[in-house]
Design a protein around this motif. Structure first.
Motif, PDB file in Angstrom:
ATOM      1  N   GLU A   1       0.828  -1.198   0.000  1.00 12.83           N
ATOM      2  CA  GLU A   1       0.000   0.000   0.000  1.00 12.83           C
ATOM      3  C   GLU A   1       0.869   1.258   0.000  1.00 12.83           C
ATOM      4  OE1 GLU A   1      -3.556   2.104   2.630  1.00 12.83           O
ATOM      5  OE2 GLU A   1      -3.111  -0.035   2.879  1.00 12.83           O
ATOM      6  N   SER A   2       1.941   1.247   0.774  1.00 17.82           N
ATOM      7  CA  SER A   2       2.871   2.380   0.803  1.00 17.82           C
ATOM      8  C   SER A   2       3.538   2.562  -0.549  1.00 17.82           C
ATOM      9  CB  SER A   2       3.940   2.155   1.886  1.00 17.82           C
ATOM     10  OG  SER A   2       3.342   2.037   3.161  1.00 17.82           O
TER      11      SER A   2
ATOM     12  N   LEU B   1       2.276   1.708  -3.490  1.00 20.69           N
ATOM     13  CA  LEU B   1       1.299   2.234  -4.447  1.00 20.69           C
ATOM     14  C   LEU B   1       1.027   3.713  -4.221  1.00 20.69           C
ATOM     15  CD1 LEU B   1      -1.296  -0.709  -4.524  1.00 20.69           C
ATOM     16  CD2 LEU B   1       0.464  -0.172  -6.213  1.00 20.69           C
ATOM     17  N   HIS B   2       1.148   4.159  -2.977  1.00 26.31           N
ATOM     18  CA  HIS B   2       0.884   5.556  -2.667  1.00 26.31           C
ATOM     19  C   HIS B   2       1.939   6.483  -3.276  1.00 26.31           C
ATOM     20  CE1 HIS B   2      -2.690   6.163  -0.328  1.00 26.31           C
ATOM     21  NE2 HIS B   2      -2.427   5.103   0.437  1.00 26.31           N
TER      22      HIS B   2
ATOM     23  N   SER C   1      -1.534   8.068 -11.209  1.00 26.85           N
ATOM     24  CA  SER C   1      -2.717   7.910 -10.362  1.00 26.85           C
ATOM     25  C   SER C   1      -3.216   6.472 -10.439  1.00 26.85           C
ATOM     26  CB  SER C   1      -3.818   8.876 -10.805  1.00 26.85           C
ATOM     27  OG  SER C   1      -4.267   8.557 -12.113  1.00 26.85           O
TER      28      SER C   1
ATOM     29  N   PHE D   1      -9.298   1.690  -2.707  1.00 28.65           N
ATOM     30  CA  PHE D   1      -7.947   2.248  -2.584  1.00 28.65           C
ATOM     31  C   PHE D   1      -7.812   3.442  -3.522  1.00 28.65           C
ATOM     32  CE2 PHE D   1      -3.572   2.690  -4.071  1.00 28.65           C
ATOM     33  CZ  PHE D   1      -2.900   2.837  -2.869  1.00 28.65           C
ATOM     34  N   CYS D   2      -7.039   4.433  -3.085  1.00 23.67           N
ATOM     35  CA  CYS D   2      -6.781   5.618  -3.907  1.00 23.67           C
ATOM     36  C   CYS D   2      -5.425   6.186  -3.485  1.00 23.67           C
ATOM     37  CB  CYS D   2      -7.890   6.653  -3.695  1.00 23.67           C
ATOM     38  SG  CYS D   2      -7.601   8.204  -4.571  1.00 23.67           S
ATOM     39  N   ASN D   3      -4.492   6.310  -4.427  1.00 23.07           N
ATOM     40  CA  ASN D   3      -3.176   6.826  -4.041  1.00 23.07           C
ATOM     41  C   ASN D   3      -3.132   8.348  -4.141  1.00 23.07           C
ATOM     42  OD1 ASN D   3      -2.901   7.343  -6.766  1.00 23.07           O
ATOM     43  ND2 ASN D   3      -1.033   6.156  -7.046  1.00 23.07           N
ATOM     44  N   GLU D   4      -2.001   8.912  -3.722  1.00 24.24           N
ATOM     45  CA  GLU D   4      -1.870  10.363  -3.636  1.00 24.24           C
ATOM     46  C   GLU D   4      -1.855  11.026  -5.013  1.00 24.24           C
ATOM     47  OE1 GLU D   4       1.429  11.385  -1.193  1.00 24.24           O
ATOM     48  OE2 GLU D   4       0.809  10.089   0.466  1.00 24.24           O
TER      49      GLU D   4
ATOM     50  N   ARG E   1      -9.211  11.994  -0.110  1.00 22.74           N
ATOM     51  CA  ARG E   1      -8.709  10.642  -0.355  1.00 22.74           C
ATOM     52  C   ARG E   1      -9.218   9.663   0.701  1.00 22.74           C
ATOM     53  NH1 ARG E   1      -3.838  12.088  -0.856  1.00 22.74           N
ATOM     54  NH2 ARG E   1      -2.982  11.392   1.145  1.00 22.74           N
TER      55      ARG E   1
ATOM     56  N   TYR F   1      -6.258   3.517 -13.498  1.00 22.51           N
ATOM     57  CA  TYR F   1      -4.995   4.237 -13.417  1.00 22.51           C
ATOM     58  C   TYR F   1      -4.902   5.220 -14.582  1.00 22.51           C
ATOM     59  CZ  TYR F   1      -3.786   0.345 -16.538  1.00 22.51           C
ATOM     60  OH  TYR F   1      -3.793  -0.610 -17.535  1.00 22.51           O
TER      61      TYR F   1
END
Length: 241
Positions: A11-12, A14-15, A20, A32-35, A44, A119
């Motif tokens: 998860e880290s 992907l962030h 995107s 899930f949604c990354n920065e 978010r 993405y």
């Protein structure tokens, strides 16, 4: 546990991706949604468990965006393949934003839909550069077209001036010589008519120049040229009638 550590690691990872990335469950809800996808941490966090319809409504985006997303989402799931499209929207922070987005369905071992990866990559600057280049090309094409028309007009004028008298606009000696040579050549061929040359002169024209000046002489020549042209046009019309 080891599994939770791995989950936190991925998860880290992907962030921090520059592209995107969002993950939606089979019901179309965000899990899930990354920065890179949503920079605002509050939004978010809020979006998890929400659908695109809720997100678009919450952000006040154009409903056409929602219709486009839903249509491509359904297409990706129904056709079981990745679907790419462009999305344009206005951001309060950055203004007009253009993104190339892709929906990719993921299926489990039984063939059931497990998730949909969404993405994308921001291409705002690329599209702006392409639009600027297209505008520049259009301007250059217009200039080339205008310049070509000017050159063609100038060439026609040069051709005209080379074979016509500047004062009267009538054919000059060069054109007369060319046409006479053509007439002579045709007359030598069997079955072609002969030709004749008619000489017109203006009596006492030198006296006009000597007594009234060359400007007056030019006006006489212009009037004579107008008369010759008019007589020729009337004869042509009468011949056609």
């Amino acid at each position: 546990t080891l599994q939770s550590s791995r989950h936190h690691f991925y998860e880290s990872l992907l962030h921090v991706l520059p592209a995107s990335l969002v993950i939606l469950n089979p019901q179309g809800q965000y899990v899930f949604c990354n920065e890179a996808a949503i920079r605002n941490p509050e939004i978010r966090a809020w979006i998890i468990g929400k659908t695109d319809e809720e997100y678009v409504t919450y952000r006040g985006f154009d409903r056409a965006m929602l219709a486009q997303r839903q249509a491509h989402y359904r297409q990706a799931v129904q056709e079981r393949r990745s679907v790419t499209f462009e999305e344009v929207f206005d951001s309060a922070e950055r203004g007009r934003v253009v993104q190339a987005r892709t929906y990719t369905p993921v299926y489990d071992d039984t063939g059931e839909l497990s998730m949909v990866l969404g993405y994308g990559l921001e291409i705002t600057e690329l599209r702006a550069a392409q639009e600027a280049l297209q505008t520049l090309n259009s301007e250059l094409e217009a200039r080339v077209t205008a310049r070509t028309a000017q050159l063609e007009a100038a060439n026609r004028q040069i051709q005209h001036d080379a074979f016509h008298d500047a004062l009267t606009g009538l054919p000059n000696r060069a054109l007369f010589t060319d046409r006479l040579e053509q007439a002579i050549s045709r007359s030598r061929q069997v079955g072609h008519p002969t030709y004749a040359v008619l000489l017109l002169d203006t009596d006492r024209f030198k006296a006009v120049n000597d007594t009234l000046g060359h400007a007056s002489g030019d006006r006489v020549i212009e009037a004579f040229g107008t008369f010759i042209r008019s007589a020729g046009e009337h004869r042509l019309i009468a011949g056609r009638i």
